[in-house]
Design a protein around this motif. Sequence first.
Motif, PDB file in Angstrom:
ATOM      1  N   UNK A  72      59.140 -22.900  18.975  1.00 41.41           N
ATOM      2  CA  UNK A  72      58.481 -22.501  17.729  1.00 41.41           C
ATOM      3  C   UNK A  72      59.502 -21.799  16.839  1.00 41.41           C
ATOM      4  N   UNK A  73      59.626 -22.246  15.600  1.00 36.35           N
ATOM      5  CA  UNK A  73      60.630 -21.686  14.691  1.00 36.35           C
ATOM      6  C   UNK A  73      60.069 -20.585  13.802  1.00 36.35           C
ATOM      7  N   UNK A 130      55.122 -16.376   9.135  1.00 35.76           N
ATOM      8  CA  UNK A 130      55.939 -17.566   8.873  1.00 35.76           C
ATOM      9  C   UNK A 130      56.764 -17.396   7.602  1.00 35.76           C
ATOM     10  N   UNK A 131      57.980 -17.920   7.640  1.00 34.40           N
ATOM     11  CA  UNK A 131      58.827 -18.032   6.453  1.00 34.40           C
ATOM     12  C   UNK A 131      58.750 -19.465   5.936  1.00 34.40           C
ATOM     13  N   UNK A 132      59.198 -19.667   4.693  1.00 37.56           N
ATOM     14  CA  UNK A 132      59.175 -20.997   4.085  1.00 37.56           C
ATOM     15  C   UNK A 132      60.588 -21.516   3.823  1.00 37.56           C
ATOM     16  N   UNK A 133      60.740 -22.809   4.004  1.00 43.47           N
ATOM     17  CA  UNK A 133      61.970 -23.521   3.672  1.00 43.47           C
ATOM     18  C   UNK A 133      61.629 -24.512   2.572  1.00 43.47           C
ATOM     19  N   UNK A 134      62.267 -24.381   1.414  1.00 36.59           N
ATOM     20  CA  UNK A 134      61.951 -25.222   0.260  1.00 36.59           C
ATOM     21  C   UNK A 134      62.820 -26.471   0.248  1.00 36.59           C
ATOM     22  N   UNK A 148      62.973 -38.345   3.376  1.00 33.39           N
ATOM     23  CA  UNK A 148      64.158 -38.227   4.233  1.00 33.39           C
ATOM     24  C   UNK A 148      64.362 -36.785   4.690  1.00 33.39           C
ATOM     25  N   UNK A 149      64.114 -35.853   3.803  1.00 35.20           N
ATOM     26  CA  UNK A 149      64.222 -34.440   4.167  1.00 35.20           C
ATOM     27  C   UNK A 149      63.185 -34.069   5.224  1.00 35.20           C
ATOM     28  N   UNK A 150      61.993 -34.603   5.078  1.00 32.82           N
ATOM     29  CA  UNK A 150      60.949 -34.324   6.056  1.00 32.82           C
ATOM     30  C   UNK A 150      61.353 -34.800   7.444  1.00 32.82           C
ATOM     31  N   UNK A 151      61.887 -36.006   7.509  1.00 33.28           N
ATOM     32  CA  UNK A 151      62.339 -36.544   8.796  1.00 33.28           C
ATOM     33  C   UNK A 151      63.424 -35.666   9.403  1.00 33.28           C
ATOM     34  N   UNK A 152      64.357 -35.222   8.573  1.00 34.32           N
ATOM     35  CA  UNK A 152      65.479 -34.425   9.080  1.00 34.32           C
ATOM     36  C   UNK A 152      65.004 -33.097   9.669  1.00 34.32           C
ATOM     37  N   UNK A 199      64.005 -30.100  14.530  1.00 30.89           N
ATOM     38  CA  UNK A 199      63.149 -28.994  14.966  1.00 30.89           C
ATOM     39  C   UNK A 199      63.469 -27.712  14.203  1.00 30.89           C
ATOM     40  N   UNK A 200      63.680 -27.863  12.897  1.00 33.86           N
ATOM     41  CA  UNK A 200      63.990 -26.723  12.039  1.00 33.86           C
ATOM     42  C   UNK A 200      62.722 -25.995  11.625  1.00 33.86           C
ATOM     43  N   UNK A 201      61.603 -26.750  11.537  1.00 27.44           N
ATOM     44  CA  UNK A 201      60.342 -26.164  11.082  1.00 27.44           C
ATOM     45  C   UNK A 201      59.209 -26.573  12.021  1.00 27.44           C
TER      46      UNK A 201
END
Length: 350
Positions: A69-70, A104-108, A116-120, A125-127
């Motif tokens: 869990x991130x 939780x924090x947010x990554x924009x 493509x960003x979603x897949x990455x 396992x960044x988010x």
Amino acid sequence: MSASNDGIEVGVAGIKDVAARAGVSISTVSYVVSGKRKIKDETRERIYQAALELGYAPVVNAVNESKHCTHVLAVSSPLRPYTDVSNYAAFFFALATAAKKYGYDLLLLMHEAGDHEMQRVAEDRIVDGIFLLDVLLSDSRTEIAASLNIPVVSIGCANNTSAVYSVDLDFAGMGREAIEKAYLLGHRHIMLYCPGRHAFIEGSNFLVRFTDAAMQRAEELGVTVTRKFAPGKTIDDVNLTIDEAFGEDPQISAIICEESVSVGAIIASLNRRGLRVPEDISLMAACVGGSSSRLADELPMNPNAVCERAVEIMIAALRGERHDVGYVELLPAEYHARGTMIARKLPTRN
């Protein structure tokens, strides 16, 4: 190979054997492996224990990976040429405030190639989950969500909602309400002041849903609507648009504006023509935010309510409390009266 007490050889067992031992369906075991649906903790633990006993590695590995869990959630919100920055910021900070309550924090993620960003971020396992903002009717991000092993909550309703949880204001209902309010006040000739045409061509979901519903309701009620797309945001652009609309229909008695930065400019442009708000022309702002929109009666965006609900759904999905991917929830709009929509001024009879 050793055999379990029911005769199944450990290390040779398959998904059917795990399902039978855990007392669940094969599809439930499959969801644990793929991560496409959240399974209740109790059920997942039973499947995990059965997989351990039978030596079925896919389940064991999937459950162990899911424990990572991130405490970070991504926000995919592409910056498009027509993006309203004030609305953009309001939704992002509303999400951040709501997510913070749960630790939780947010990554924009801001690139237009959001899929493509979603897949990455999912594969690395960044988010733990992803929110979608600035959703188009045909949005590739809602398609790619089906291949991700983390929940995706869309703030906005695309045409395909099967792989995401969706929450938004009821913009179609807002469109109908705007026309109905004007109609009840006696207005039969209305100008609909829309943002630039490119936003509609690309399929900005809330603008299209509002406008289509408003136009349909106007037709049902016999109301004449002059729809104009803003060519730009300067006072000269507004003057040109207003002049064109009154040139096409001099009987316009009400304006519904979907362009937040133009509300004050519309009032100034009408004054230039010798028309006052609301004495001569009624004015309503819809689907907008910011200080300019508060100059008129308003059917506003509600970032706080929508984003709080989106975060609640995300947290429930992460906790395994929701399994209804494809769920759509539309929140009702609130009308804010500020005295700029009044009964149509009837012509003076001699």
